[in-house]
Write a protein that holds these residues in place. Structure first.
Motif, mmCIF file in Angstrom:
data_model
loop_
_atom_site.group_PDB
_atom_site.id
_atom_site.type_symbol
_atom_site.label_atom_id
_atom_site.label_comp_id
_atom_site.label_asym_id
_atom_site.label_seq_id
_atom_site.Cartn_x
_atom_site.Cartn_y
_atom_site.Cartn_z
ATOM 1 N N THR A 52 0.824 -1.220 0.000
ATOM 2 C CA THR A 52 0.000 0.000 0.000
ATOM 3 C C THR A 52 0.857 1.268 0.000
ATOM 4 O O THR A 52 0.329 2.368 0.070
ATOM 5 C CB THR A 52 -0.908 0.025 1.242
ATOM 6 O OG1 THR A 52 -0.066 -0.087 2.398
ATOM 7 C CG2 THR A 52 -1.910 -1.116 1.229
ATOM 8 N N MET A 53 2.172 1.093 -0.002
ATOM 9 C CA MET A 53 3.138 2.192 -0.044
ATOM 10 C C MET A 53 3.203 3.014 1.249
ATOM 11 O O MET A 53 3.652 4.152 1.238
ATOM 12 C CB MET A 53 2.901 3.084 -1.271
ATOM 13 C CG MET A 53 3.216 2.360 -2.574
ATOM 14 S SD MET A 53 2.876 3.294 -4.077
ATOM 15 C CE MET A 53 3.947 4.707 -3.935
ATOM 16 N N ASP A 54 2.763 2.407 2.368
ATOM 17 C CA ASP A 54 3.045 3.020 3.672
ATOM 18 C C ASP A 54 4.550 3.011 3.885
ATOM 19 O O ASP A 54 5.125 3.924 4.473
ATOM 20 C CB ASP A 54 2.423 2.167 4.796
ATOM 21 C CG ASP A 54 1.076 2.692 5.186
ATOM 22 O OD1 ASP A 54 0.657 3.710 4.606
ATOM 23 O OD2 ASP A 54 0.431 2.060 6.049
ATOM 24 N N ILE A 55 5.152 1.920 3.449
ATOM 25 C CA ILE A 55 6.617 1.863 3.369
ATOM 26 C C ILE A 55 6.938 1.940 1.880
ATOM 27 O O ILE A 55 6.454 1.112 1.110
ATOM 28 C CB ILE A 55 7.172 0.544 3.953
ATOM 29 C CG1 ILE A 55 6.756 0.402 5.422
ATOM 30 C CG2 ILE A 55 8.693 0.490 3.808
ATOM 31 C CD1 ILE A 55 7.105 -0.950 6.033
ATOM 32 N N ARG A 56 7.722 2.946 1.484
ATOM 33 C CA ARG A 56 7.979 3.110 0.050
ATOM 34 C C ARG A 56 9.388 3.665 -0.165
ATOM 35 O O ARG A 56 10.040 4.094 0.770
ATOM 36 C CB ARG A 56 6.919 4.001 -0.610
ATOM 37 C CG ARG A 56 6.674 5.331 0.097
ATOM 38 C CD ARG A 56 6.377 6.439 -0.842
ATOM 39 N NE ARG A 56 7.474 6.659 -1.739
ATOM 40 C CZ ARG A 56 8.586 7.330 -1.419
ATOM 41 N NH1 ARG A 56 8.758 7.847 -0.210
ATOM 42 N NH2 ARG A 56 9.567 7.474 -2.295
ATOM 43 N N GLY A 57 9.785 3.645 -1.455
ATOM 44 C CA GLY A 57 11.162 4.013 -1.779
ATOM 45 C C GLY A 57 11.989 2.737 -1.705
ATOM 46 O O GLY A 57 11.882 1.958 -0.741
ATOM 47 N N ALA A 58 12.797 2.515 -2.750
ATOM 48 C CA ALA A 58 13.472 1.221 -2.889
ATOM 49 C C ALA A 58 14.338 0.857 -1.684
ATOM 50 O O ALA A 58 14.389 -0.316 -1.273
ATOM 51 C CB ALA A 58 14.322 1.246 -4.162
ATOM 52 N N GLY A 59 15.001 1.828 -1.097
ATOM 53 C CA GLY A 59 15.876 1.549 0.040
ATOM 54 C C GLY A 59 15.089 1.137 1.277
ATOM 55 O O GLY A 59 15.392 0.148 1.945
#
Ligand code: RUB
Length: 306
Positions: free
Chosen positions: A13-20
């Motif tokens: 759901t993109m709550d955690i996002r960004g590749a790193g």
């Protein structure tokens, strides 16, 4: 698998996002899940570990940091579960520590490319790209940033907040203003979701437009990418999958229902060919995109390709 499923859902759901961030969260979740399996026989442990790895990897398809982090975390040669958990915990600790240190090193190496008075354009929200910009600013360089909105999820708003809080003068533009604004820019600094063996960059949709406009205006494009953002599987000819996200991110579902002849395409990433990229800044040095194979071979290991 409760906590693991929670992390997987947050990535989806993109709550955690960004590749790193995705990579670090997946490594920690896999470690914690492995620890919860200590009462199982090794064969069952290994099966559950593989299932958990798949659950994490299946959340988002484009950022190679995710399968790389999972592969580096789950590997073990143990003959009993206690030793397996020990190895996996050490793998996770190493990955997470290295990821943090990589961001700092990328900042230091990349900041050498930024000069006093530079105007830097960035896209989406990349912690690696921001590390370069913040490090240059902290070194006392008088710089400013032009940040794109990054539709449809508007991660540019996260970027301008971060830059504002760091005291860096920042201008927000809509994505379609990139070409017009490029003449005010000295260089472009963006992050990476994946870098393929031919040096192509896969990053937030619209990145290739920045790169094309930069080339037209003869401005340099710098990519900030930890070595674990390089894709070993592209060595075997595999393409990086571009994630298609929901139409809800682009247009209200109710409005769309009133428009039976309209469909929405919402690709989340695009591909910037190597010839549009001047330099890739990693934690082990700055490379031209043509050296992607060397980075994969020397720093990730060819065994990650399978
Ligand atoms: C984020 C994005 C970022 C890269 C690199 O996309 O494209 O530029 O992931 O980020 P999304 P970082 O918001 O869809 O995950 O340098 O932080 O790893």
């Amino acid at each position: 698998m409760d906590d693991l499923n929670t992390t997987a859902e947050k990535i989806r759901t993109m709550d955690i996002r960004g590749a790193g961030r995705i990579a670090v969260a997946a490594s920690a979740a896999l470690r914690d899940y492995a620890m919860s399996l200590k009462s199982l026989p090794l064969s069952e442990f290994n099966i559950k570990l593989e299932e958990a790895a798949k659950t994490l990897v299946d959340t988002r398809p484009t950022a190679v940091s995710l399968p790389n982090a999972v592969a580096l975390t789950k590997r073990h040669n143990a003959t009993n579960v206690y030793d397996a958990i020990d190895e996996i915990s050490k793998n996770a600790e190493k990955f997470i520590t290295n990821a943090g240190e990589a961001l700092e090193k990328i900042g230091m190496i990349g900041a050498q490319r930024i000069h006093d008075g530079d105007v830097i354009m960035t896209h989406c929200n990349s912690h690696a790209a921001l590390s370069i910009i913040k490090t240059a600013f902290d070194q006392g360089k008088d710089i400013s940033v032009i940040a794109t909105e990054s539709r449809p999820r508007r991660q540019g708003l996260i970027t301008i907040r971060e830059l504002n809080d760091h005291g860096i003068p920042t201008t927000l533009i809509v994505d379609s203003a990139v070409r017009l604004t490029m003449k005010e820019v000295d260089l472009v600094v963006v992050g990476a979701d994946s870098i393929s063996v031919n040096g192509a960059l896969i990053n937030k949709i619209g990145t290739s437009q920045l790169a094309m406009a930069a080339q037209e205006a003869r401005r340099n494009v710098i990519v900030a990418a930890e070595t674990y953002k390089f894709s070993p599987r592209t060595l075997l000819g595999e393409m990086v999958e571009i994630e298609d996200r929901s139409s809800d991110e682009v247009i209200d579902a109710e409005i769309l229902r009133e428009l039976p002849n309209v469909k929405v395409k919402n690709p989340a990433f695009d591909v910037t060919p190597a010839e549009y990229i001047d330099l890739i800044i990693t934690e082990v040095g700055a490379f031209p995109p043509s050296m992607a194979f060397t980075v994969i071979k020397d720093y990730l290991g060819l065994e990650l390709a399978v």
